[in-house]
Design a protein around this motif. Structure first.
Motif, PDB file in Angstrom:
ATOM      1  N   MET A 140      23.153  -9.217  17.894  1.00 25.50           N
ATOM      2  CA  MET A 140      22.208  -9.389  17.489  1.00 25.50           C
ATOM      3  C   MET A 140      21.850  -7.960  16.980  1.00 25.50           C
ATOM      4  O   MET A 140      22.285  -7.402  18.254  1.00 25.50           O
ATOM      5  CB  MET A 140      21.309  -9.902  17.001  1.00 25.50           C
ATOM      6  CG  MET A 140      20.295  -9.894  16.610  1.00 25.50           C
ATOM      7  SD  MET A 140      18.547 -11.059  17.350  1.00 25.50           S
ATOM      8  CE  MET A 140      17.874 -10.627  16.107  1.00 25.50           C
ATOM      9  N   LEU A 141      21.841  -6.951  16.279  1.00 22.36           N
ATOM     10  CA  LEU A 141      21.503  -5.350  16.079  1.00 22.36           C
ATOM     11  C   LEU A 141      20.322  -5.304  16.585  1.00 22.36           C
ATOM     12  O   LEU A 141      19.207  -6.209  15.463  1.00 22.36           O
ATOM     13  CB  LEU A 141      22.293  -5.184  14.823  1.00 22.36           C
ATOM     14  CG  LEU A 141      23.082  -4.454  14.979  1.00 22.36           C
ATOM     15  CD1 LEU A 141      23.979  -5.418  13.066  1.00 22.36           C
ATOM     16  CD2 LEU A 141      23.927  -3.995  14.753  1.00 22.36           C
ATOM     17  N   ALA A 172      23.203  -3.368   8.559  1.00 22.52           N
ATOM     18  CA  ALA A 172      23.793  -3.949   8.154  1.00 22.52           C
ATOM     19  C   ALA A 172      25.236  -4.006   7.988  1.00 22.52           C
ATOM     20  O   ALA A 172      25.616  -5.017   7.368  1.00 22.52           O
ATOM     21  CB  ALA A 172      22.964  -3.654   6.928  1.00 22.52           C
ATOM     22  N   MET A 173      25.529  -2.906   8.109  1.00 23.04           N
ATOM     23  CA  MET A 173      27.187  -3.057   7.607  1.00 23.04           C
ATOM     24  C   MET A 173      27.962  -3.322   8.779  1.00 23.04           C
ATOM     25  O   MET A 173      29.467  -4.285   8.887  1.00 23.04           O
ATOM     26  CB  MET A 173      27.383  -0.832   7.184  1.00 23.04           C
ATOM     27  CG  MET A 173      27.305  -0.994   5.731  1.00 23.04           C
ATOM     28  SD  MET A 173      27.941  -1.975   4.955  1.00 23.04           S
ATOM     29  CE  MET A 173      26.313  -2.670   4.337  1.00 23.04           C
ATOM     30  N   ALA A 174      27.251  -2.944  10.086  1.00 18.66           N
ATOM     31  CA  ALA A 174      27.891  -3.495  11.298  1.00 18.66           C
ATOM     32  C   ALA A 174      28.137  -5.637  10.805  1.00 18.66           C
ATOM     33  O   ALA A 174      29.458  -5.484  12.077  1.00 18.66           O
ATOM     34  CB  ALA A 174      27.420  -3.201  12.821  1.00 18.66           C
ATOM     35  N   VAL A 175      27.292  -5.936  10.419  1.00 23.28           N
ATOM     36  CA  VAL A 175      27.480  -7.659  10.287  1.00 23.28           C
ATOM     37  C   VAL A 175      28.308  -7.391   9.193  1.00 23.28           C
ATOM     38  O   VAL A 175      29.114  -8.559   9.324  1.00 23.28           O
ATOM     39  CB  VAL A 175      26.379  -8.256   9.425  1.00 23.28           C
ATOM     40  CG1 VAL A 175      26.066  -9.100   9.866  1.00 23.28           C
ATOM     41  CG2 VAL A 175      24.426  -8.110  11.021  1.00 23.28           C
ATOM     42  N   VAL A 176      28.391  -6.788   8.166  1.00 22.15           N
ATOM     43  CA  VAL A 176      29.406  -6.991   7.177  1.00 22.15           C
ATOM     44  C   VAL A 176      30.239  -6.909   7.931  1.00 22.15           C
ATOM     45  O   VAL A 176      31.888  -7.434   7.487  1.00 22.15           O
ATOM     46  CB  VAL A 176      29.333  -5.437   6.074  1.00 22.15           C
ATOM     47  CG1 VAL A 176      30.579  -5.769   4.619  1.00 22.15           C
ATOM     48  CG2 VAL A 176      28.173  -6.310   5.355  1.00 22.15           C
ATOM     49  N   ARG A 177      31.217  -5.789   8.734  1.00 22.57           N
ATOM     50  CA  ARG A 177      32.785  -4.893   9.448  1.00 22.57           C
ATOM     51  C   ARG A 177      32.502  -6.245  10.285  1.00 22.57           C
ATOM     52  O   ARG A 177      33.809  -6.336  11.152  1.00 22.57           O
ATOM     53  CB  ARG A 177      32.055  -3.979   9.843  1.00 22.57           C
ATOM     54  CG  ARG A 177      32.211  -2.862   8.258  1.00 22.57           C
ATOM     55  CD  ARG A 177      32.518  -1.992   9.552  1.00 22.57           C
ATOM     56  NE  ARG A 177      32.865  -1.169  10.239  1.00 22.57           N
ATOM     57  CZ  ARG A 177      32.575  -0.784  11.165  1.00 22.57           C
ATOM     58  NH1 ARG A 177      31.499  -0.027  11.263  1.00 22.57           N
ATOM     59  NH2 ARG A 177      34.305   0.629  11.220  1.00 22.57           N
ATOM     60  N   GLY A 178      31.775  -7.425  10.850  1.00 23.33           N
ATOM     61  CA  GLY A 178      31.972  -8.178  11.645  1.00 23.33           C
ATOM     62  C   GLY A 178      31.855  -7.461  13.398  1.00 23.33           C
ATOM     63  O   GLY A 178      31.949  -8.617  13.962  1.00 23.33           O
ATOM     64  N   GLU A 179      31.276  -6.427  13.529  1.00 21.95           N
ATOM     65  CA  GLU A 179      30.769  -6.071  14.653  1.00 21.95           C
ATOM     66  C   GLU A 179      29.520  -6.057  15.277  1.00 21.95           C
ATOM     67  O   GLU A 179      29.692  -6.579  16.851  1.00 21.95           O
ATOM     68  CB  GLU A 179      30.624  -4.469  14.164  1.00 21.95           C
ATOM     69  CG  GLU A 179      31.712  -3.976  14.184  1.00 21.95           C
ATOM     70  CD  GLU A 179      31.085  -2.099  14.249  1.00 21.95           C
ATOM     71  OE1 GLU A 179      30.148  -1.505  14.178  1.00 21.95           O
ATOM     72  OE2 GLU A 179      32.089  -1.540  13.451  1.00 21.95           O
ATOM     73  N   ALA A 180      29.229  -7.444  14.079  1.00 20.03           N
ATOM     74  CA  ALA A 180      27.819  -7.815  14.660  1.00 20.03           C
ATOM     75  C   ALA A 180      27.877  -9.504  14.513  1.00 20.03           C
ATOM     76  O   ALA A 180      28.099  -9.298  13.211  1.00 20.03           O
ATOM     77  CB  ALA A 180      26.449  -7.024  14.370  1.00 20.03           C
ATOM     78  N   ASP A 193      15.226   1.307   2.529  1.00 23.58           N
ATOM     79  CA  ASP A 193      16.041   1.004   3.237  1.00 23.58           C
ATOM     80  C   ASP A 193      17.356  -0.042   3.186  1.00 23.58           C
ATOM     81  O   ASP A 193      17.982  -0.273   4.156  1.00 23.58           O
ATOM     82  CB  ASP A 193      15.369   0.924   3.615  1.00 23.58           C
ATOM     83  CG  ASP A 193      14.346   1.778   4.476  1.00 23.58           C
ATOM     84  OD1 ASP A 193      14.434   3.038   4.948  1.00 23.58           O
ATOM     85  OD2 ASP A 193      12.817   1.975   4.187  1.00 23.58           O
ATOM     86  N   SER A 194      16.966  -1.261   1.762  1.00 29.28           N
ATOM     87  CA  SER A 194      17.411  -1.972   1.993  1.00 29.28           C
ATOM     88  C   SER A 194      18.445  -1.932   0.056  1.00 29.28           C
ATOM     89  O   SER A 194      19.322  -3.623   0.318  1.00 29.28           O
ATOM     90  CB  SER A 194      16.486  -3.104   2.374  1.00 29.28           C
ATOM     91  OG  SER A 194      15.846  -3.768   1.688  1.00 29.28           O
ATOM     92  N   CYS A 195      18.187  -2.275  -0.631  1.00 28.74           N
ATOM     93  CA  CYS A 195      18.531  -2.293  -1.344  1.00 28.74           C
ATOM     94  C   CYS A 195      20.008  -2.511  -1.783  1.00 28.74           C
ATOM     95  O   CYS A 195      20.868  -3.525  -1.975  1.00 28.74           O
ATOM     96  CB  CYS A 195      18.507  -1.073  -2.518  1.00 28.74           C
ATOM     97  SG  CYS A 195      18.487  -2.003  -4.416  1.00 28.74           S
ATOM     98  N   VAL A 198      21.470  -4.776   1.351  1.00 28.89           N
ATOM     99  CA  VAL A 198      21.938  -6.131   0.774  1.00 28.89           C
ATOM    100  C   VAL A 198      23.033  -6.783  -0.440  1.00 28.89           C
ATOM    101  O   VAL A 198      23.348  -7.425  -0.356  1.00 28.89           O
ATOM    102  CB  VAL A 198      20.001  -6.037   0.492  1.00 28.89           C
ATOM    103  CG1 VAL A 198      19.991  -7.596  -0.706  1.00 28.89           C
ATOM    104  CG2 VAL A 198      19.172  -6.367   1.400  1.00 28.89           C
ATOM    105  N   ALA A 199      23.107  -5.604  -1.392  1.00 29.28           N
ATOM    106  CA  ALA A 199      24.251  -5.824  -2.151  1.00 29.28           C
ATOM    107  C   ALA A 199      25.334  -6.121  -2.048  1.00 29.28           C
ATOM    108  O   ALA A 199      26.029  -6.662  -2.024  1.00 29.28           O
ATOM    109  CB  ALA A 199      23.724  -4.867  -3.551  1.00 29.28           C
ATOM    110  N   VAL A 200      25.808  -4.781  -1.036  1.00 27.22           N
ATOM    111  CA  VAL A 200      27.072  -4.790  -0.007  1.00 27.22           C
ATOM    112  C   VAL A 200      26.744  -6.265   0.631  1.00 27.22           C
ATOM    113  O   VAL A 200      28.134  -7.720   0.282  1.00 27.22           O
ATOM    114  CB  VAL A 200      27.008  -4.281   0.736  1.00 27.22           C
ATOM    115  CG1 VAL A 200      28.502  -3.963   1.271  1.00 27.22           C
ATOM    116  CG2 VAL A 200      27.609  -2.086   0.007  1.00 27.22           C
ATOM    117  N   ALA A 201      26.305  -6.667   1.053  1.00 33.62           N
ATOM    118  CA  ALA A 201      26.315  -7.824   2.349  1.00 33.62           C
ATOM    119  C   ALA A 201      25.654  -9.423   1.378  1.00 33.62           C
ATOM    120  O   ALA A 201      27.017 -10.159   1.958  1.00 33.62           O
ATOM    121  CB  ALA A 201      25.321  -8.399   2.758  1.00 33.62           C
ATOM    122  N   GLN A 202      25.211  -9.274  -0.041  1.00 37.53           N
ATOM    123  CA  GLN A 202      25.485 -10.043  -0.359  1.00 37.53           C
ATOM    124  C   GLN A 202      26.952 -11.047  -0.927  1.00 37.53           C
ATOM    125  O   GLN A 202      27.432 -11.834  -0.985  1.00 37.53           O
ATOM    126  CB  GLN A 202      24.866 -10.444  -1.625  1.00 37.53           C
ATOM    127  CG  GLN A 202      23.327 -10.194  -0.977  1.00 37.53           C
ATOM    128  CD  GLN A 202      22.042  -9.918  -2.509  1.00 37.53           C
ATOM    129  OE1 GLN A 202      20.752 -10.651  -3.082  1.00 37.53           O
ATOM    130  NE2 GLN A 202      22.817  -9.399  -3.203  1.00 37.53           N
TER     131      GLN A 202
END
Length: 252
Positions: A140-141, A172-180, A193-195, A198-202
């Motif tokens: 968890m970040l 957020a990109m750490a979650v996308v990349r599987g680091e977290a 800060d999130s737009c 959020v788009a990439v994560a979705q």
């Protein structure tokens, strides 16, 4: 060349180019850490704003570094940008900062590019990465300078390891990349800060919502958007339940 770019290609090109500009500003050696952050913010913002007005003159625009005149409100297509997400990390010469370029359509984060210039990496909605396997135990970040009490409490409840990191985009990109596996933020943010994150994560199939489970809407008159949850879908229900059960004061 750039006139033929579609929205995803344009977002990626803008984020990557702004990142290169920011690295050049930092490598010039002309600024102290504090002055560097301001110089980087303003330089990247000028590039992004002028480029978007040239390439998408009919679209709305919201930037952290530009006073909003209200003309974007009510527009269907609005670009939402953060020239330097993680100004402190950028100024300190770290890699956990980002450039955000996103397009919200009818309030939904639809197109996004998050550049991580320090890692020479840009993640976009156009070419989403396959979601890597989950970490065991989950990771968890949290903020590297001021971990939020609610994030620490959720981490303890789910048995997660804490991973300190800088900017929202980097987290957020750490979650996308599987680091977290979990990025939970309740400490106050704005739409820029999130737009893009959020788009990439979705696009990669992660769960994305407000911390009460409701959808995230953009291009509001007030761009203050205090909370976000980006996590692996199998963890979302439990994390949301834990946050809901917390005393109100602890979740603020």
């Amino acid at each position: 060349m750039t006139s033929a770019l579609n929205d995803v290609e344009l977002a990626a090109h803008l984020a990557e180019t702004a990142g290169k500009i920011l690295l050049q500003v930092r490598e010039s050696g002309l600024f102290s850490a504090k002055a560097l952050g301001k110089a980087g913010d303003q330089t990247a913002n000028q590039f992004l704003v002028h480029a978007l007005r040239e390439q998408r003159p009919d679209d709305g625009l919201l930037s952290e570094e530009m006073k909003c005149d209200g003309s974007r409100v009510g527009q269907s297509r609005v670009w939402i940008i953060d020239p330097v997400d993680g100004t402190r990390e950028y100024g300190e010469g770290r890699t956990d900062w980002a450039v955000h370029v996103a397009l919200a359509i009818d309030g939904v984060a639809t197109v996004g590019a998050v550049a991580l210039p320090g890692l020479d990496l840009t993640l976009t909605t156009g070419e989403p990465l396959p979601l890597p396997p989950a970490n065991s135990p989950p990771r968890m970040l949290v903020s590297r300078t001021r971990p939020a009490a609610e994030a620490v409490a959720v981490a303890e409840a789910v048995g997660a390891e804490l991973l300190p990191m800088g900017s929202a985009g980097a987290k957020a990109m750490a979650v996308v990349r599987g680091e977290a596996d979990i990025y939970l933020h309740t400490g106050g943010q704005y739409e820029w800060d999130s737009c893009a994150p959020v788009a990439v994560a979705q696009a990669v199939g992660l769960h994305v919502s407000r911390v009460d489970g409701s959808p995230i809407r953009y291009n509001n008159e007030d761009p203050y958007l205090p909370d976000v949850l980006i996590c692996r879908p199998e963890l979302a229900e439990r994390v949301l339940a834990l946050v809901k059960a917390m005393p109100k004061a602890a979740a603020e």
